[in-house]
Motif scaffolding. Structure first.
Motif, PDB file in Angstrom:
ATOM      1  N   LYS A 267       0.825  -1.195   0.000  1.00 15.28           N
ATOM      2  CA  LYS A 267       0.000   0.000   0.000  1.00 15.28           C
ATOM      3  C   LYS A 267       0.870   1.261   0.000  1.00 15.28           C
ATOM      4  O   LYS A 267       1.868   1.340   0.720  1.00 15.28           O
ATOM      5  CB  LYS A 267      -0.909   0.014   1.237  1.00 15.28           C
ATOM      6  N   ILE A 268       0.458   2.220  -0.842  1.00 12.01           N
ATOM      7  CA  ILE A 268       1.137   3.523  -0.918  1.00 12.01           C
ATOM      8  C   ILE A 268       0.249   4.540  -0.212  1.00 12.01           C
ATOM      9  O   ILE A 268      -0.935   4.652  -0.529  1.00 12.01           O
ATOM     10  CB  ILE A 268       1.347   3.945  -2.392  1.00 12.01           C
ATOM     11  N   PRO A 269       0.758   5.277   0.772  1.00 11.34           N
ATOM     12  CA  PRO A 269       2.133   5.328   1.269  1.00 11.34           C
ATOM     13  C   PRO A 269       2.376   4.478   2.523  1.00 11.34           C
ATOM     14  O   PRO A 269       3.455   4.556   3.101  1.00 11.34           O
ATOM     15  CB  PRO A 269       2.283   6.806   1.631  1.00 11.34           C
ATOM     16  N   ASP A 270       1.401   3.661   2.948  1.00 12.44           N
ATOM     17  CA  ASP A 270       1.524   2.928   4.212  1.00 12.44           C
ATOM     18  C   ASP A 270       2.758   2.031   4.243  1.00 12.44           C
ATOM     19  O   ASP A 270       3.509   2.016   5.232  1.00 12.44           O
ATOM     20  CB  ASP A 270       0.267   2.073   4.459  1.00 12.44           C
ATOM     21  N   ASP A 271       2.962   1.262   3.153  1.00 11.87           N
ATOM     22  CA  ASP A 271       4.110   0.352   3.087  1.00 11.87           C
ATOM     23  C   ASP A 271       5.318   1.005   2.417  1.00 11.87           C
ATOM     24  O   ASP A 271       6.447   0.853   2.878  1.00 11.87           O
ATOM     25  CB  ASP A 271       3.726  -0.925   2.327  1.00 11.87           C
ATOM     26  N   ILE A 272       5.068   1.710   1.344  1.00 17.37           N
ATOM     27  CA  ILE A 272       6.128   2.437   0.625  1.00 17.37           C
ATOM     28  C   ILE A 272       5.538   3.748   0.106  1.00 17.37           C
ATOM     29  O   ILE A 272       4.517   3.745  -0.585  1.00 17.37           O
ATOM     30  CB  ILE A 272       6.690   1.629  -0.573  1.00 17.37           C
ATOM     31  N   ALA A 273       6.188   4.847   0.412  1.00 19.05           N
ATOM     32  CA  ALA A 273       5.798   6.139  -0.165  1.00 19.05           C
ATOM     33  C   ALA A 273       6.476   6.295  -1.530  1.00 19.05           C
ATOM     34  O   ALA A 273       7.534   5.703  -1.770  1.00 19.05           O
ATOM     35  CB  ALA A 273       6.205   7.276   0.764  1.00 19.05           C
ATOM     36  N   VAL A 274       5.873   7.090  -2.417  1.00 22.62           N
ATOM     37  CA  VAL A 274       6.396   7.247  -3.776  1.00 22.62           C
ATOM     38  C   VAL A 274       6.288   8.701  -4.213  1.00 22.62           C
ATOM     39  O   VAL A 274       5.273   9.370  -3.950  1.00 22.62           O
ATOM     40  CB  VAL A 274       5.625   6.362  -4.791  1.00 22.62           C
ATOM     41  N   THR A 291       2.867  12.687  -5.339  1.00 24.68           N
ATOM     42  CA  THR A 291       3.760  13.813  -5.092  1.00 24.68           C
ATOM     43  C   THR A 291       4.709  13.939  -6.287  1.00 24.68           C
ATOM     44  O   THR A 291       5.267  12.938  -6.756  1.00 24.68           O
ATOM     45  CB  THR A 291       4.584  13.578  -3.806  1.00 24.68           C
ATOM     46  N   THR A 292       4.896  15.153  -6.783  1.00 22.19           N
ATOM     47  CA  THR A 292       5.689  15.326  -7.995  1.00 22.19           C
ATOM     48  C   THR A 292       6.263  16.741  -8.062  1.00 22.19           C
ATOM     49  O   THR A 292       6.057  17.554  -7.152  1.00 22.19           O
ATOM     50  CB  THR A 292       4.847  15.015  -9.244  1.00 22.19           C
ATOM     51  N   VAL A 293       6.974  17.019  -9.143  1.00 27.15           N
ATOM     52  CA  VAL A 293       7.520  18.357  -9.383  1.00 27.15           C
ATOM     53  C   VAL A 293       6.879  18.908 -10.647  1.00 27.15           C
ATOM     54  O   VAL A 293       7.012  18.322 -11.726  1.00 27.15           O
ATOM     55  CB  VAL A 293       9.053  18.326  -9.538  1.00 27.15           C
ATOM     56  N   LYS A 294       6.172  20.008 -10.493  1.00 28.52           N
ATOM     57  CA  LYS A 294       5.532  20.643 -11.647  1.00 28.52           C
ATOM     58  C   LYS A 294       6.524  21.579 -12.318  1.00 28.52           C
ATOM     59  O   LYS A 294       7.100  22.464 -11.688  1.00 28.52           O
ATOM     60  CB  LYS A 294       4.289  21.431 -11.206  1.00 28.52           C
ATOM     61  N   LEU A 295       6.730  21.386 -13.609  1.00 30.56           N
ATOM     62  CA  LEU A 295       7.690  22.174 -14.373  1.00 30.56           C
ATOM     63  C   LEU A 295       6.967  23.203 -15.229  1.00 30.56           C
ATOM     64  O   LEU A 295       5.861  22.952 -15.717  1.00 30.56           O
ATOM     65  CB  LEU A 295       8.538  21.250 -15.256  1.00 30.56           C
ATOM     66  N   GLU A 331      -0.775  12.856  -1.354  1.00 36.27           N
ATOM     67  CA  GLU A 331      -0.922  11.776  -0.390  1.00 36.27           C
ATOM     68  C   GLU A 331       0.114  10.657  -0.524  1.00 36.27           C
ATOM     69  O   GLU A 331       0.341   9.901   0.414  1.00 36.27           O
ATOM     70  CB  GLU A 331      -2.330  11.174  -0.488  1.00 36.27           C
ATOM     71  N   SER A 332       0.757  10.539  -1.673  1.00 34.24           N
ATOM     72  CA  SER A 332       1.674   9.402  -1.889  1.00 34.24           C
ATOM     73  C   SER A 332       2.924   9.462  -1.013  1.00 34.24           C
ATOM     74  O   SER A 332       3.656   8.474  -0.899  1.00 34.24           O
ATOM     75  CB  SER A 332       2.104   9.345  -3.369  1.00 34.24           C
TER      76      SER A 332
END
Length: 336
Positions: A267-274, A291-295, A331-332
């Protein structure tokens, strides 16, 4: 009957030069004359002869654009922005797609050279060591500029790039500040600039935080979701020691990680965040949102065209342009 500028000139009893200038909206020609010429040209279905014009002016008012793919919101947005900005300054875009293949990219360049485009904007393929494209364009003395990415070994190649290293550093630093200490980074091939720069930023952040990253947590894959899913699946099959968070060099890799996690019921992010990078349109629609980077794609396209036109007009560009971005936490990467 051949509908050309001479035919329009004879029909209106004016000179061919007047017709040419009127169609180009030249201020030397009275507005009423320009409107009359354009109206007749439209009624007759006149289409400018680009080949003929290029023979007389040495310019075609066309720009070649080469991208790795088009079925991707990042590249399609850049393409639309380039089209829009080129039209404003009287240029047309001829689009080519390399499909992340060096030989296809070289064929794209050859085709554009045969069309005598005035200049070329290149978003380089993800692996590029041979530099055949760079050498060929220099042989033809053709104006060109890199956009978004270039081969790493072309140190002096000029272009418009995103502030990849700094943005990646800031992203990793903020993730560490959230309390994550077990970080993994998945990168693309290190021969391409975005992969190198984003990995550099990550390494800088973990070094500053005195965080040790196991060798197997620095994974290299291709910059697409299919290969990322396959390679992260292999990682999950072979290692029990899992990171708390996986930082990906782009959103496509992150989507591949999502798909692999689903196979293993992680489960994301419970087990692994991304987290990702690039803010593709689907990133906010993932479950959980990524979660990301907006260019700033709009600004990058504007600057790339502006710089290319300077080169076309024999005005040198001596340094790269770096375009900013913004980290968007979703939330990720929520810390549990």
């Amino acid at each position: 009957m051949k509908i050309n500028q001479k035919y329009i000139a004879d029909l209106l009893n004016i000179s061919r030069v007047t017709v040419t200038k009127a169609l180009q909206n030249h201020p030397d020609i009275a507005l009423s004359t320009r409107e009359k010429v354009k109206k007749v040209a439209d009624e007759l279905g006149y289409i400018p002869n680009i080949v003929g014009r290029s023979l007389s002016t040495k310019k075609t008012n066309t720009i070649g654009v080469i991208v790795p793919k088009i079925n991707h919101s990042f590249f399609s947005t850049i393409i639309e922005e380039l089209y829009s900005n080129a039209k404003k300054v009287g240029y047309n875009i001829i689009l080519m797609v390399s499909f992340e293949n060096e030989e296809a990219e070289l064929d794209n360049v050859k085709s554009l050279l045969s069309m005598n485009v005035d200049g070329i904007i290149i978003d380089s393929v993800a692996t590029s060591q041979k530099h055949k494209v760079h050498k060929l364009l220099n042989k033809h003395n053709k104006s060109f500029i890199y956009l978004d990415r270039k081969p790493v070994s072309l140190k002096n190649a000029i272009g418009v790039f995103f502030d990849d290293e700094n943005l990646s550093y800031q992203l990793a630093k903020e993730i560490i500040n959230k309390g994550f200490t077990k970080l993994m980074f998945i990168s693309g091939n290190q021969e391409i600039s975005i992969s190198e720069q984003r990995l550099n930023g990550f390494n800088k952040a973990v070094k500053e935080a005195h965080i040790s990253v196991p060798e197997e947590w620095c994974l290299v894959t291709k910059l697409d979701k299919t290969n990322a899913e396959k390679d992260f699946t292999t990682f999950l099959e072979n290692y029990n020691n899992l990171p708390e968070v996986v930082i990906c060099a782009n959103d496509s890799i992150a989507i591949g990680v999502y798909n692999a996690c689903e196979k293993f019921d992680l489960k994301i992010p419970d087990d692994i965040a991304v987290s990702g990078f690039g803010h593709v349109k689907i990133s906010s629609l993932l479950n959980p949102p990524l979660t990301t980077v907006k260019l700033n794609l709009k600004k990058a396209a504007e600057k790339a065209l502006e710089n290319l036109l300077l080169l076309i007009n024999n005005k040198p560009i001596t340094e790269n342009t770096l375009i900013e971005g913004k980290i968007i936490f979703r939330e990720s990467t929520e810390k549990k």
